[in-house]
Design a protein around this motif. Structure first.
Motif, mmCIF file in Angstrom:
data_model
loop_
_atom_site.group_PDB
_atom_site.id
_atom_site.type_symbol
_atom_site.label_atom_id
_atom_site.label_comp_id
_atom_site.label_asym_id
_atom_site.label_seq_id
_atom_site.Cartn_x
_atom_site.Cartn_y
_atom_site.Cartn_z
ATOM 1 N N GLU A 22 0.810 -1.223 0.000
ATOM 2 C CA GLU A 22 0.000 0.000 0.000
ATOM 3 C C GLU A 22 0.840 1.268 0.000
ATOM 4 N N SER A 23 2.048 1.217 0.563
ATOM 5 C CA SER A 23 2.783 2.475 0.674
ATOM 6 C C SER A 23 3.407 2.878 -0.658
ATOM 7 N N ILE A 24 3.964 1.940 -1.412
ATOM 8 C CA ILE A 24 4.516 2.338 -2.723
ATOM 9 C C ILE A 24 3.591 1.906 -3.881
ATOM 10 N N ILE A 25 2.387 1.501 -3.549
ATOM 11 C CA ILE A 25 1.348 1.112 -4.514
ATOM 12 C C ILE A 25 1.848 0.077 -5.525
ATOM 13 N N GLY A 146 -0.552 7.302 -24.483
ATOM 14 C CA GLY A 146 -1.814 7.444 -25.182
ATOM 15 C C GLY A 146 -2.327 6.066 -25.580
ATOM 16 N N GLY A 147 -3.567 6.009 -26.056
ATOM 17 C CA GLY A 147 -4.123 4.745 -26.552
ATOM 18 C C GLY A 147 -4.205 3.684 -25.476
ATOM 19 N N PHE A 148 -3.807 2.454 -25.855
ATOM 20 C CA PHE A 148 -3.909 1.320 -24.929
ATOM 21 C C PHE A 148 -2.592 1.131 -24.174
ATOM 22 N N ALA A 149 -2.685 0.945 -22.878
ATOM 23 C CA ALA A 149 -1.482 0.747 -22.063
ATOM 24 C C ALA A 149 -1.725 -0.358 -21.049
ATOM 25 N N GLU A 150 -0.682 -1.131 -20.797
ATOM 26 C CA GLU A 150 -0.778 -2.182 -19.779
ATOM 27 C C GLU A 150 0.105 -1.820 -18.594
ATOM 28 N N TRP A 151 -0.434 -1.915 -17.398
ATOM 29 C CA TRP A 151 0.364 -1.781 -16.179
ATOM 30 C C TRP A 151 0.806 -3.182 -15.807
ATOM 31 N N GLU A 152 2.086 -3.454 -16.008
ATOM 32 C CA GLU A 152 2.647 -4.758 -15.632
ATOM 33 C C GLU A 152 2.866 -4.756 -14.132
ATOM 34 N N MET A 153 2.252 -5.717 -13.448
ATOM 35 C CA MET A 153 2.270 -5.685 -11.986
ATOM 36 C C MET A 153 3.676 -5.798 -11.399
ATOM 37 N N GLY A 154 4.547 -6.551 -12.077
ATOM 38 C CA GLY A 154 5.899 -6.755 -11.568
ATOM 39 C C GLY A 154 5.913 -7.719 -10.393
ATOM 40 N N THR A 155 7.114 -8.118 -10.004
ATOM 41 C CA THR A 155 7.236 -9.062 -8.878
ATOM 42 C C THR A 155 8.195 -8.555 -7.810
ATOM 43 N N LYS A 156 8.994 -7.554 -8.133
ATOM 44 C CA LYS A 156 10.013 -7.091 -7.177
ATOM 45 C C LYS A 156 9.385 -6.323 -6.008
ATOM 46 N N GLU A 157 10.019 -6.477 -4.859
ATOM 47 C CA GLU A 157 9.548 -5.800 -3.634
ATOM 48 C C GLU A 157 9.686 -4.281 -3.724
ATOM 49 N N GLY A 159 9.355 -2.433 -6.348
ATOM 50 C CA GLY A 159 8.454 -1.830 -7.332
ATOM 51 C C GLY A 159 9.139 -1.393 -8.616
ATOM 52 N N SER A 160 10.439 -1.681 -8.766
ATOM 53 C CA SER A 160 11.153 -1.167 -9.943
ATOM 54 C C SER A 160 10.685 -1.824 -11.249
ATOM 55 N N ASP A 161 9.942 -2.947 -11.153
ATOM 56 C CA ASP A 161 9.417 -3.556 -12.386
ATOM 57 C C ASP A 161 7.890 -3.445 -12.466
ATOM 58 N N SER A 162 7.324 -2.495 -11.730
ATOM 59 C CA SER A 162 5.873 -2.290 -11.762
ATOM 60 C C SER A 162 5.566 -0.932 -12.388
ATOM 61 N N TYR A 163 5.318 -0.945 -13.703
ATOM 62 C CA TYR A 163 5.073 0.296 -14.449
ATOM 63 C C TYR A 163 4.226 -0.047 -15.668
ATOM 64 N N ALA A 164 3.721 0.994 -16.318
ATOM 65 C CA ALA A 164 2.920 0.751 -17.522
ATOM 66 C C ALA A 164 3.800 0.752 -18.764
ATOM 67 N N VAL A 165 3.340 0.020 -19.768
ATOM 68 C CA VAL A 165 4.012 -0.014 -21.063
ATOM 69 C C VAL A 165 2.952 0.215 -22.152
ATOM 70 N N PRO A 166 3.352 0.815 -23.287
ATOM 71 C CA PRO A 166 2.367 1.057 -24.335
ATOM 72 C C PRO A 166 2.003 -0.247 -25.062
ATOM 73 N N ILE A 167 0.722 -0.411 -25.376
ATOM 74 C CA ILE A 167 0.263 -1.598 -26.116
ATOM 75 C C ILE A 167 -0.071 -1.213 -27.556
ATOM 76 N N ALA A 168 -0.775 -0.094 -27.737
ATOM 77 C CA ALA A 168 -1.075 0.424 -29.078
ATOM 78 C C ALA A 168 -1.434 1.902 -28.940
ATOM 79 N N PRO A 169 -0.934 2.751 -29.867
ATOM 80 C CA PRO A 169 -1.206 4.192 -29.757
ATOM 81 C C PRO A 169 -2.664 4.528 -30.067
ATOM 82 N N ALA A 170 -3.067 5.747 -29.743
ATOM 83 C CA ALA A 170 -4.442 6.201 -29.959
ATOM 84 C C ALA A 170 -4.874 6.017 -31.415
ATOM 85 N N GLU A 171 -3.938 6.206 -32.344
ATOM 86 C CA GLU A 171 -4.252 6.136 -33.781
ATOM 87 C C GLU A 171 -4.542 4.706 -34.235
#
Ligand code: DP6
Length: 324
Positions: A22-25, A146-157, A159-171
């Motif tokens: 909860e503290s670093i989400i 923009g467009g479609f993005a996935e937040w990869e949950m990651g596994t590290k304590e 949080g350095s591997d828990s971020y979003a990545v682009p899946i497809a742009p708005a266009e």
């Protein structure tokens, strides 16, 4: 040291529902969203030695209390990252009508992270900016793109591997979203409180987690293939599963209102008549309807006639963070 950034809100098609930290989400599941052009926040951050404390205005009104504390806490993260101790003046303007039932925290924290990190002199790659944004509000980390993005949950304590990545742009795909605003309000259980209670007490929670990987694969295939039925079916099923977990919580709760269910039923009826439309619902009673441009008129007109519906707000896919 001043910078201005603009970020749009997003609607989750695979929901983020639960935290493992909860503290670093850090989330318990990966999620996927579509950024929307209609709803955004523009934020200017000015770091200066002249300020003796942080200040925050929202739509030109000075903000104190919990909202200010959340902004100050987030500025602390930016200061830590940069190794600087300057205070800041933050000015935000929200084009996210609260009535539309979109969380302004997604566009708000994405714009704050982008403007704040730039103003203090950090030049963060998008993934790092997303991971920073995540710590303000989880869903906000997807609004970097923009467009479609996935937040990869990651596994590290850490949080350095828990971020979003682009899946497809708005266009990539002109997939539209109608926000159906209901006239009656309900007592609100915030998403933060609701997901915590569900993780801790709902026996259905494990079922929710188990269903995510397959749905994530299917929806990504659907987006790639521009397969509206596939994307809509997965998004609708995922939304229903998330909301089902709340009924099993202790104490039990639901975000749905009677009109929420009427809108869901109307969407199903439109489908039976051959009009492709699917719904999704976040932590509130309002419904978002997914549709294709050629059906905009019929979707708008049908939703408008439902008793208890106050407004319909239409949106297209939107862009990621921009600097002004
Ligand atoms: C139902 O991102 O608002 O909208 O991380 O506690 O700030 P915090 O929660 P928040 O939760 C959003 C929950 C949701 C689903 C989603 O957007 O993925």
């Amino acid at each position: 040291m001043k910078a201005t950034a603009k970020a749009h809100t997003n609607i989750a098609l695979i929901k983020y529902w639960g935290k493992r930290n909860e503290s670093i989400i850090l989330p318990t599941n990966s999620s996927l969203s579509l950024t929307l052009d209609g709803f955004y926040t523009t934020t200017t951050v000015d770091f200066s030695e002249e300020y003796t404390k942080d200040q925050f205005t929202l739509n030109e009104r000075p903000i104190e209390g919990e909202q200010l504390r959340r902004v100050t806490g987030f500025l602390d993260l930016i200061r830590q990252h940069a190794g600087k101790s300057l205070h800041a003046a933050v000015h935000s303007v929200n084009e996210v009508p609260t009535a539309a039932g979109f969380a302004s925290s997604a566009s708000g924290f994405a714009a704050l992270a982008a403007a704040g990190s730039k103003a203090i002199g950090l030049d963060l790659p998008e993934r790092e900016l997303s991971a920073l944004t995540r710590q303000g509000s989880g869903s906000a980390c997807r609004s970097i793109y923009g467009g479609f993005a996935e937040w990869e949950m990651g596994t590290k304590e850490d949080g350095s591997d828990s971020y979003a990545v682009p899946i497809a742009p708005a266009e990539h795909w002109d997939l539209r979203v109608a926000a159906v605003v209901l006239s009656s309000k309900m007592k609100k259980v915030s998403s933060r409180t609701g997901m915590k209670r569900t993780v801790e007490t709902s026996p259905f929670y494990q079922g929710w987690l188990d269903s995510i990987p397959a749905e994530m694969n299917q929806i990504k295939e659907g987006i790639k293939e521009l397969d509206f039925e596939k994307v809509g079916e997965v998004a609708e099923a995922n939304c229903l599963k998330m909301h089902a977990t709340t009924l099993g919580a202790n104490p039990p709760f639901t975000y749905w209102h009677d009109t929420t269910m009427t809108v869901m039923e109307t969407v199903r009826e439109m489908r039976e008549k051959g009009i492709p439309a699917y719904f999704t619902i976040d932590a509130g009673p309002n419904v978002k309807v997914l549709y294709l441009p050629e059906n905009e008129e019929v979707i708008k007109n049908t939703l408008r006639t439902i008793p208890g519906v106050a407004d319909i707000r239409l949106s297209r896919p939107g862009q990621g963070v921009t600097y002004l």
